[in-house]
Design a protein around this motif. Structure first.
Motif, PDB file in Angstrom:
ATOM      1  N   ALA A 130       0.934  -1.051   0.239  1.00 18.26           N
ATOM      2  CA  ALA A 130       0.208  -0.079   0.274  1.00 18.26           C
ATOM      3  C   ALA A 130       0.877   1.336   0.188  1.00 18.26           C
ATOM      4  CB  ALA A 130      -0.921   0.018   1.263  1.00 18.26           C
ATOM      5  N   VAL A 131       0.458   2.178  -0.737  1.00 12.61           N
ATOM      6  CA  VAL A 131       1.235   3.571  -0.932  1.00 12.61           C
ATOM      7  C   VAL A 131       0.439   4.354  -0.162  1.00 12.61           C
ATOM      8  CG1 VAL A 131       1.910   5.387  -2.487  1.00 12.61           C
ATOM      9  CG2 VAL A 131       2.202   3.050  -3.096  1.00 12.61           C
ATOM     10  N   HIS A 132       1.113   5.326   0.895  1.00  9.72           N
ATOM     11  CA  HIS A 132       0.386   6.352   1.530  1.00  9.72           C
ATOM     12  C   HIS A 132       1.412   7.384   1.618  1.00  9.72           C
ATOM     13  CE1 HIS A 132      -1.936   3.118   3.673  1.00  9.72           C
ATOM     14  NE2 HIS A 132      -0.977   2.488   3.933  1.00  9.72           N
ATOM     15  N   SER A 133       0.435   8.860   1.977  1.00 11.07           N
ATOM     16  CA  SER A 133       1.072  10.073   2.494  1.00 11.07           C
ATOM     17  C   SER A 133       1.540   9.603   3.863  1.00 11.07           C
ATOM     18  CB  SER A 133       0.229  11.144   2.222  1.00 11.07           C
ATOM     19  OG  SER A 133       0.126  11.650   1.194  1.00 11.07           O
ATOM     20  N   MET A 134       2.928   9.639   4.066  1.00 14.14           N
ATOM     21  CA  MET A 134       3.223   9.037   5.669  1.00 14.14           C
ATOM     22  C   MET A 134       2.815   9.976   6.502  1.00 14.14           C
ATOM     23  SD  MET A 134       5.193   6.439   5.470  1.00 14.14           S
ATOM     24  CE  MET A 134       5.397   6.603   7.321  1.00 14.14           C
ATOM     25  N   LYS A 135       2.266  11.263   6.241  1.00 13.65           N
ATOM     26  CA  LYS A 135       1.585  12.114   7.153  1.00 13.65           C
ATOM     27  C   LYS A 135       0.321  11.644   7.724  1.00 13.65           C
ATOM     28  CE  LYS A 135       0.113  16.153   5.728  1.00 13.65           C
ATOM     29  NZ  LYS A 135      -0.085  17.610   4.968  1.00 13.65           N
ATOM     30  N   ASP A 136      -0.352  10.858   6.785  1.00 10.39           N
ATOM     31  CA  ASP A 136      -1.632  10.396   7.217  1.00 10.39           C
ATOM     32  C   ASP A 136      -1.592   8.857   7.724  1.00 10.39           C
ATOM     33  OD1 ASP A 136      -2.687  12.573   5.873  1.00 10.39           O
ATOM     34  OD2 ASP A 136      -2.875  11.642   4.115  1.00 10.39           O
ATOM     35  N   VAL A 137      -0.093   8.316   8.159  1.00  9.65           N
ATOM     36  CA  VAL A 137      -0.209   6.883   8.732  1.00  9.65           C
ATOM     37  C   VAL A 137       0.050   7.029  10.080  1.00  9.65           C
ATOM     38  CG1 VAL A 137       1.066   4.902   8.567  1.00  9.65           C
ATOM     39  CG2 VAL A 137       0.787   6.083   6.392  1.00  9.65           C
ATOM     40  N   GLU A 138      -0.820   6.218  10.683  1.00 16.51           N
ATOM     41  CA  GLU A 138      -0.515   6.505  12.502  1.00 16.51           C
ATOM     42  C   GLU A 138       0.874   6.047  12.719  1.00 16.51           C
ATOM     43  OE1 GLU A 138      -3.744   3.379  12.621  1.00 16.51           O
ATOM     44  OE2 GLU A 138      -4.610   4.264  14.014  1.00 16.51           O
ATOM     45  N   THR A 139       1.095   6.622  13.998  1.00 14.09           N
ATOM     46  CA  THR A 139       2.445   6.428  14.723  1.00 14.09           C
ATOM     47  C   THR A 139       2.478   4.918  14.895  1.00 14.09           C
ATOM     48  OG1 THR A 139       1.962   8.699  15.561  1.00 14.09           O
ATOM     49  CG2 THR A 139       4.032   7.373  16.302  1.00 14.09           C
ATOM     50  N   LEU A 140       1.659   4.420  15.790  1.00  9.17           N
ATOM     51  CA  LEU A 140       1.640   3.083  16.174  1.00  9.17           C
ATOM     52  C   LEU A 140       0.967   2.205  14.937  1.00  9.17           C
ATOM     53  CD1 LEU A 140       0.623   3.593  19.816  1.00  9.17           C
ATOM     54  CD2 LEU A 140       2.891   3.028  18.817  1.00  9.17           C
ATOM     55  N   ARG A 141       1.505   1.494  14.146  1.00  4.68           N
ATOM     56  CA  ARG A 141       1.011   0.574  13.158  1.00  4.68           C
ATOM     57  C   ARG A 141       1.185  -1.116  13.843  1.00  4.68           C
ATOM     58  NH1 ARG A 141      -1.829   1.383  10.358  1.00  4.68           N
ATOM     59  NH2 ARG A 141      -1.071   0.711   8.353  1.00  4.68           N
ATOM     60  N   PRO A 142       0.046  -1.834  13.287  1.00  6.19           N
ATOM     61  CA  PRO A 142       0.148  -3.249  13.472  1.00  6.19           C
ATOM     62  C   PRO A 142       1.462  -3.862  13.205  1.00  6.19           C
ATOM     63  CG  PRO A 142      -1.630  -2.622  12.174  1.00  6.19           C
ATOM     64  CD  PRO A 142      -0.798  -1.444  12.170  1.00  6.19           C
ATOM     65  N   ALA A 143       1.724  -4.854  14.185  1.00  7.89           N
ATOM     66  CA  ALA A 143       3.149  -5.533  14.107  1.00  7.89           C
ATOM     67  C   ALA A 143       3.000  -6.266  12.827  1.00  7.89           C
ATOM     68  CB  ALA A 143       3.082  -6.403  15.200  1.00  7.89           C
ATOM     69  N   ALA A 144       2.134  -6.662  12.295  1.00  6.18           N
ATOM     70  CA  ALA A 144       2.104  -7.389  10.975  1.00  6.18           C
ATOM     71  C   ALA A 144       2.659  -6.491   9.652  1.00  6.18           C
ATOM     72  CB  ALA A 144       0.918  -8.086  10.772  1.00  6.18           C
ATOM     73  N   MET A 145       2.410  -5.302   9.983  1.00  9.60           N
ATOM     74  CA  MET A 145       2.965  -4.227   8.886  1.00  9.60           C
ATOM     75  C   MET A 145       4.174  -3.786   9.041  1.00  9.60           C
ATOM     76  SD  MET A 145      -0.442  -4.102   7.474  1.00  9.60           S
ATOM     77  CE  MET A 145      -2.009  -4.734   8.168  1.00  9.60           C
ATOM     78  N   ARG A 146       4.811  -3.446   7.817  1.00  9.41           N
ATOM     79  CA  ARG A 146       6.117  -3.048   7.722  1.00  9.41           C
ATOM     80  C   ARG A 146       6.182  -1.827   6.813  1.00  9.41           C
ATOM     81  NH1 ARG A 146      10.577  -6.088   8.895  1.00  9.41           N
ATOM     82  NH2 ARG A 146       9.200  -6.528  10.751  1.00  9.41           N
ATOM     83  N   ILE A 147       6.652  -0.630   7.224  1.00  6.70           N
ATOM     84  CA  ILE A 147       6.836   0.501   6.396  1.00  6.70           C
ATOM     85  C   ILE A 147       8.064   0.045   5.656  1.00  6.70           C
ATOM     86  CG2 ILE A 147       7.402   2.802   6.175  1.00  6.70           C
ATOM     87  CD1 ILE A 147       5.792   3.342   8.801  1.00  6.70           C
ATOM     88  N   ALA A 148       8.176  -0.291   4.417  1.00  8.96           N
ATOM     89  CA  ALA A 148       9.257  -1.066   3.614  1.00  8.96           C
ATOM     90  C   ALA A 148      10.165   0.030   3.052  1.00  8.96           C
ATOM     91  CB  ALA A 148       8.532  -2.120   2.790  1.00  8.96           C
ATOM     92  N   ALA A 149       9.510   1.111   2.593  1.00  8.16           N
ATOM     93  CA  ALA A 149      10.235   1.888   1.652  1.00  8.16           C
ATOM     94  C   ALA A 149       9.742   3.310   1.640  1.00  8.16           C
ATOM     95  CB  ALA A 149      10.426   1.665   0.233  1.00  8.16           C
ATOM     96  N   MET A 150      10.540   4.313   1.581  1.00  5.41           N
ATOM     97  CA  MET A 150       9.962   5.835   1.262  1.00  5.41           C
ATOM     98  C   MET A 150      10.451   6.405   0.199  1.00  5.41           C
ATOM     99  SD  MET A 150       9.646   7.308   4.993  1.00  5.41           S
ATOM    100  CE  MET A 150       9.224   6.528   6.375  1.00  5.41           C
ATOM    101  N   LEU A 151       9.605   6.958  -0.702  1.00  2.45           N
ATOM    102  CA  LEU A 151      10.530   7.571  -1.969  1.00  2.45           C
ATOM    103  C   LEU A 151      10.918   8.887  -1.430  1.00  2.45           C
ATOM    104  CD1 LEU A 151       7.138   7.550  -4.342  1.00  2.45           C
ATOM    105  CD2 LEU A 151       8.999   5.977  -4.206  1.00  2.45           C
TER     106      LEU A 151
END
Ligand SMILES: NCc1[nH]cc(CCC(=O)O)c1CC(=O)O
Length: 308
Positions: A82-103
């Motif tokens: 999934a692609v997100h504006s990082m500004k809109d992504v909650e600070t605490l994310r589910p453990a199953a999810m990983r922020i894998a990259a940023m442009l």
């Protein structure tokens, strides 16, 4: 070379800005890996945040509204990332999810649209924004201003401004640039309006155990952006994770360290608590400590906004 036997499904919200960011991400992946354009398929997922337009985000459940449906699609295997504006992504994310990259990050600053400067606004100006941070910063600059709730996507907000509903609004330069509207508005220096944590950064999330996709995404990640945004998110963590209070934070690469700045502001702009420091790039403790130190120095009234 990393190869997949089927197109990777990129999940995104359907707003024009989200789609522009999705296309940038697909482009980066195909260019970096030498894939044909057909190797990445863009899948649009409607989020509650897009559906509910008439109430402030903080009132209806916060940033989760931008990610919940995409999280579910990821968990259920309907999309690969999934692609997100990082500004809109909650600070605490589910453990199953990983922020894998940023442009690579775009312009981090805000723009004032509708007037040439804050001083040029008429007496008792009406300014539209739905961001508690921008509202507080506007109140600090112009105590005579009335801030009105202003949601909707960038085009909707510009239309409301054009219709005369407000004298001015504030928008992220990054969003305007990505929508081909870079000539709209006046750029505000970060010393005047410190941006939101993660502003201008596009992030890509996948499942923490999806090694092949993690590797493909890592190849397009910008390390400077990643480290700066993580430092800003750690400030949020130090302030107590999820909250909808006026917070600004900005990290910039400074030699082999980060220059990190942060502030919290009372909603009507009377009180600002700020801090800045040079920290090591991966020193998450130092960034979290900055968040906590802001709270320690805040008045009880301001601190109470961050509790519970
Ligand atoms: N909350 C809406 C939102 N989320 C990301 C951006 C702009 C792009 C960015 O900051 O990366 C915007 C619009 C705005 O703040 O003007």
């Amino acid at each position: 070379m990393i190869l997949f036997d089927r197109p990777l499904r990129l999940g995104t919200r359907g707003s024009p800005l989200a789609l522009a960011q999705a296309r940038m991400t697909a482009r980066a992946l195909c260019d970096t890996h030498g894939w044909p354009d057909s190797a990445v398929a863009i899948v649009t997922v409607q989020t509650s945040g897009d559906r509910i337009q008439d109430r402030a985000l903080a009132e209806i459940g916060g940033k989760a509204l931008w990610t919940k449906e995409l999280d579910r699609a990821l968990a259920e295997g309907g999309i690969d990332f999934a692609v997100h504006s990082m500004k809109d992504v909650e600070t605490l994310r589910p453990a199953a999810m990983r922020i894998a990259a940023m442009l690579p990050r775009a312009d981090v600053r805000d723009k004032l649209v509708g007037a040439d400067s804050f001083d040029a606004l008429p007496d008792n100006p009406v300014v539209g924004t739905s961001s508690p941070r921008r509202a507080a910063q506007v109140a600090r600059l112009r105590p005579d201003a009335t801030v009105t709730l202003f949601r909707g996507n960038v085009a909707t907000r510009l239309a409301k401004l054009a219709a005369g509903e407000v004298h001015a609004t504030l928008l992220a330069a990054a969003g305007l640039d990505r929508l081909g509207q870079g000539d709209v508005g006046i750029t505000i220096p970060v010393d005047t309006m410190l941006p939101a944590p993660s502003q201008g950064a596009v992030g890509i999330e996948t499942l923490a155990d999806n090694e092949a996709v993690l590797a493909a995404l890592a190849a397009i990640s910008d390390a400077d952006t990643f480290d700066c945004v993580m430092a800003e998110r750690n400030v949020l963590m130090g302030l107590g994770g999820t909250c909808h209070s006026p917070i600004a934070a900005l990290a910039l690469v400074d030699g082999d360290r980060l220059h990190l700045r942060a502030e919290i502001i009372s909603p009507h702009g009377q009180e600002t608590v700020r801090d800045e420091a040079r920290i090591d790039r991966h020193d998450s403790d130092a960034a979290q400590a900055m968040g906590r130190s802001l709270l320690d120095r805040a008045s009880p009234a301001l601190r109470s906004l961050f509790e519970g």
